[in-house]
Design a protein around this motif. Structure first.
Motif, PDB file in Angstrom:
ATOM      1  N   GLU A   1      65.896  51.345 -45.707  1.00  0.00           N
ATOM      2  CA  GLU A   1      66.810  50.212 -45.617  1.00  0.00           C
ATOM      3  C   GLU A   1      66.985  49.820 -44.157  1.00  0.00           C
ATOM      4  N   ALA A   2      66.821  48.511 -43.884  1.00  0.00           N
ATOM      5  CA  ALA A   2      67.003  48.007 -42.531  1.00  0.00           C
ATOM      6  C   ALA A   2      68.471  48.098 -42.158  1.00  0.00           C
ATOM      7  N   GLN A   3      68.750  48.731 -41.025  1.00  0.00           N
ATOM      8  CA  GLN A   3      70.154  48.859 -40.667  1.00  0.00           C
ATOM      9  C   GLN A   3      70.342  49.210 -39.204  1.00  0.00           C
ATOM     10  N   VAL A   4      71.588  48.999 -38.783  1.00  0.00           N
ATOM     11  CA  VAL A   4      72.051  49.436 -37.475  1.00  0.00           C
ATOM     12  C   VAL A   4      73.136  50.479 -37.731  1.00  0.00           C
ATOM     13  N   THR A   5      72.985  51.637 -37.144  1.00  0.00           N
ATOM     14  CA  THR A   5      73.961  52.700 -37.349  1.00  0.00           C
ATOM     15  C   THR A   5      74.703  52.978 -36.049  1.00  0.00           C
ATOM     16  N   GLN A   6      75.961  53.310 -36.186  1.00  0.00           N
ATOM     17  CA  GLN A   6      76.794  53.660 -35.049  1.00  0.00           C
ATOM     18  C   GLN A   6      77.509  54.958 -35.371  1.00  0.00           C
ATOM     19  N   ASN A   7      77.651  55.777 -34.352  1.00  0.00           N
ATOM     20  CA  ASN A   7      78.424  57.009 -34.496  1.00  0.00           C
ATOM     21  C   ASN A   7      79.156  57.332 -33.200  1.00  0.00           C
ATOM     22  N   PRO A   8      80.420  57.814 -33.325  1.00  0.00           N
ATOM     23  CA  PRO A   8      81.159  57.970 -34.571  1.00  0.00           C
ATOM     24  C   PRO A   8      81.736  56.646 -35.063  1.00  0.00           C
ATOM     25  N   ARG A   9      82.267  56.643 -36.245  1.00  0.00           N
ATOM     26  CA  ARG A   9      82.910  55.440 -36.776  1.00  0.00           C
ATOM     27  C   ARG A   9      84.351  55.337 -36.287  1.00  0.00           C
ATOM     28  N   TYR A  10      84.962  56.472 -36.087  1.00  0.00           N
ATOM     29  CA  TYR A  10      86.336  56.525 -35.584  1.00  0.00           C
ATOM     30  C   TYR A  10      86.406  57.604 -34.508  1.00  0.00           C
ATOM     31  N   LEU A  11      87.159  57.303 -33.462  1.00  0.00           N
ATOM     32  CA  LEU A  11      87.297  58.283 -32.382  1.00  0.00           C
ATOM     33  C   LEU A  11      88.640  58.094 -31.704  1.00  0.00           C
ATOM     34  N   ILE A  12      89.368  59.199 -31.592  1.00  0.00           N
ATOM     35  CA  ILE A  12      90.598  59.222 -30.816  1.00  0.00           C
ATOM     36  C   ILE A  12      90.367  60.185 -29.666  1.00  0.00           C
ATOM     37  N   THR A  13      90.606  59.718 -28.450  1.00  0.00           N
ATOM     38  CA  THR A  13      90.354  60.552 -27.285  1.00  0.00           C
ATOM     39  C   THR A  13      91.486  60.362 -26.272  1.00  0.00           C
ATOM     40  N   VAL A  14      91.353  61.049 -25.164  1.00  0.00           N
ATOM     41  CA  VAL A  14      92.385  60.951 -24.127  1.00  0.00           C
ATOM     42  C   VAL A  14      91.792  60.325 -22.869  1.00  0.00           C
ATOM     43  N   THR A  15      92.646  59.792 -22.069  1.00  0.00           N
ATOM     44  CA  THR A  15      92.227  59.139 -20.831  1.00  0.00           C
ATOM     45  C   THR A  15      91.378  60.065 -19.978  1.00  0.00           C
ATOM     46  N   GLY A  16      90.237  59.545 -19.537  1.00  0.00           N
ATOM     47  CA  GLY A  16      89.401  60.278 -18.607  1.00  0.00           C
ATOM     48  C   GLY A  16      88.340  61.177 -19.220  1.00  0.00           C
ATOM     49  N   LYS A  17      88.349  61.357 -20.505  1.00  0.00           N
ATOM     50  CA  LYS A  17      87.367  62.250 -21.134  1.00  0.00           C
ATOM     51  C   LYS A  17      86.129  61.453 -21.544  1.00  0.00           C
ATOM     52  N   LYS A  18      85.049  61.703 -20.884  1.00  0.00           N
ATOM     53  CA  LYS A  18      83.810  60.961 -21.096  1.00  0.00           C
ATOM     54  C   LYS A  18      83.379  60.977 -22.565  1.00  0.00           C
ATOM     55  N   LEU A  19      82.923  59.838 -23.037  1.00  0.00           N
ATOM     56  CA  LEU A  19      82.445  59.777 -24.411  1.00  0.00           C
ATOM     57  C   LEU A  19      81.241  58.836 -24.516  1.00  0.00           C
ATOM     58  N   THR A  20      80.462  59.062 -25.563  1.00  0.00           N
ATOM     59  CA  THR A  20      79.302  58.224 -25.851  1.00  0.00           C
ATOM     60  C   THR A  20      79.358  57.776 -27.295  1.00  0.00           C
ATOM     61  N   VAL A  21      79.152  56.499 -27.511  1.00  0.00           N
ATOM     62  CA  VAL A  21      79.010  55.957 -28.853  1.00  0.00           C
ATOM     63  C   VAL A  21      77.534  55.614 -29.050  1.00  0.00           C
ATOM     64  N   THR A  22      76.944  56.197 -30.055  1.00  0.00           N
ATOM     65  CA  THR A  22      75.508  55.973 -30.256  1.00  0.00           C
ATOM     66  C   THR A  22      75.272  54.757 -31.140  1.00  0.00           C
ATOM     67  N   CYS A  23      74.132  54.132 -30.927  1.00  0.00           N
ATOM     68  CA  CYS A  23      73.703  52.990 -31.721  1.00  0.00           C
ATOM     69  C   CYS A  23      72.206  53.099 -31.936  1.00  0.00           C
ATOM     70  N   SER A  24      71.786  52.954 -33.169  1.00  0.00           N
ATOM     71  CA  SER A  24      70.363  53.049 -33.479  1.00  0.00           C
ATOM     72  C   SER A  24      69.984  52.003 -34.511  1.00  0.00           C
ATOM     73  N   GLN A  25      68.798  51.397 -34.315  1.00  0.00           N
ATOM     74  CA  GLN A  25      68.312  50.408 -35.300  1.00  0.00           C
ATOM     75  C   GLN A  25      66.888  50.774 -35.718  1.00  0.00           C
ATOM     76  N   ASN A  26      66.561  50.464 -36.959  1.00  0.00           N
ATOM     77  CA  ASN A  26      65.247  50.828 -37.505  1.00  0.00           C
ATOM     78  C   ASN A  26      64.406  49.598 -37.830  1.00  0.00           C
ATOM     79  N   MET A  27      64.675  48.500 -37.157  1.00  0.00           N
ATOM     80  CA  MET A  27      63.978  47.239 -37.448  1.00  0.00           C
ATOM     81  C   MET A  27      63.003  46.829 -36.347  1.00  0.00           C
ATOM     82  N   ASN A  28      62.788  47.701 -35.389  1.00  0.00           N
ATOM     83  CA  ASN A  28      61.877  47.423 -34.277  1.00  0.00           C
ATOM     84  C   ASN A  28      62.315  46.190 -33.472  1.00  0.00           C
ATOM     85  N   HIS A  29      63.611  45.994 -33.403  1.00  0.00           N
ATOM     86  CA  HIS A  29      64.150  44.850 -32.663  1.00  0.00           C
ATOM     87  C   HIS A  29      64.061  45.095 -31.166  1.00  0.00           C
ATOM     88  N   GLU A  30      63.770  44.032 -30.427  1.00  0.00           N
ATOM     89  CA  GLU A  30      63.713  44.153 -28.970  1.00  0.00           C
ATOM     90  C   GLU A  30      65.106  44.015 -28.344  1.00  0.00           C
TER      91      GLU A  30
END
Lengths: 118, 112
Positions: free
Chosen positions: B1-30
């Motif tokens: 299935e063609a899609q764009v995925t993101q993780n996490p869907r929900y995140l609660i954090t505190v000021t100053g704590k580094k975080l990364t939200v991932t994004c991935s697509q399987n449609m070979n989009h540029e």
């Protein structure tokens, strides 16, 4: 810089009424694309239409129609005989064509919240 | 299935704590991009990428970083999050910048 304005923050109608969502844009580019997206209460963003700046023909798709007027920099969206399922946030957006001054940027309007009451 | 995925869907954090939200697509989009959605402000573009190793600032890039080392992935990095970055974030992809955008499901971030 490019800009998209949706002046109507919220619109409330009763089912079966027609409703028009306004979109006005500003751009220095001569070629560009305009879009409408829908965000239902479930939160996902759904593509509705893309229009090339060369093509000023109005478009109709079922109960949906779009009126593009380059002279007034507007790309309005009309829902005919609205239904409860049309309740959503609607976004208008603008993207320049290749080589445009803001090439790569996609600018959205503030969105219009449409509520259709039964 | 063609899609764009993101993780996490929900995140609660505190000021100053580094975080990364991932994004991935399987449609070979540029083209890929990140947006934040705030009430009354609509969707605002944070960063976009025309292709691998090519990224550029959108309208609200301050406080964010991105990378595009592979075509399918476009992570959003907040090195020192602040409360004003509390928002709903969307990743999107398309063949070209002016094509229909395919959006991920969104990530709701709260920074305390």
């Amino acid at each position: 810089a490019q800009k998209v304005t949706q002046a109507q923050t919220e619109i409330s109608v009763v089912e079966k009424e027609d409703v028009t969502l306004d979109c006005v844009y500003e751009t220095r580019d001569t070629t560009y694309y305009l879009f409408w997206y829908k965000q239902p209460p479930s939160g996902e963003l759904v593509f509705l239409i893309r229009r090339n700046s060369f093509d000023e023909q109005n478009e109709i798709s079922g109960r949906y129609s779009w009126n593009f007027q380059k002279s007034t920099s507007s790309f309005n969206f009309t829902i005919t005989a609205s239904q409860v399922v049309d309740s959503a946030v609607y976004f208008c957006a603008l993207s320049p064509n290749a080589g445009g001054t803001s090439y790569g940027k996609l600018t959205f309007g503030q969105g219009t919240i449409l509520t259709v009451h039964p | 299935e063609a899609q764009v995925t993101q993780n996490p869907r929900y995140l609660i954090t505190v000021t100053g704590k580094k975080l990364t939200v991932t994004c991935s697509q399987n449609m070979n989009h540029e083209y890929m991009s990140w947006y934040r959605q705030d009430p009354g402000l609509g969707l605002r573009q944070i960063y976009y990428s025309m292709n691998v190793e090519v990224t550029d600032k959108g309208d609200v890039p301050e406080g964010y970083k991105v990378s595009r080392k592979e075509k399918r992935n476009f992570p959003l990095i907040l090195e020192s999050p602040s409360p004003n970055q509390t928002s709903l974030y969307f990743c999107a992809s398309s063949y070209r910048a002016w094509d229909e955008q395919f959006f991920g499901p969104g990530t709701r971030l709260t920074v305390l």
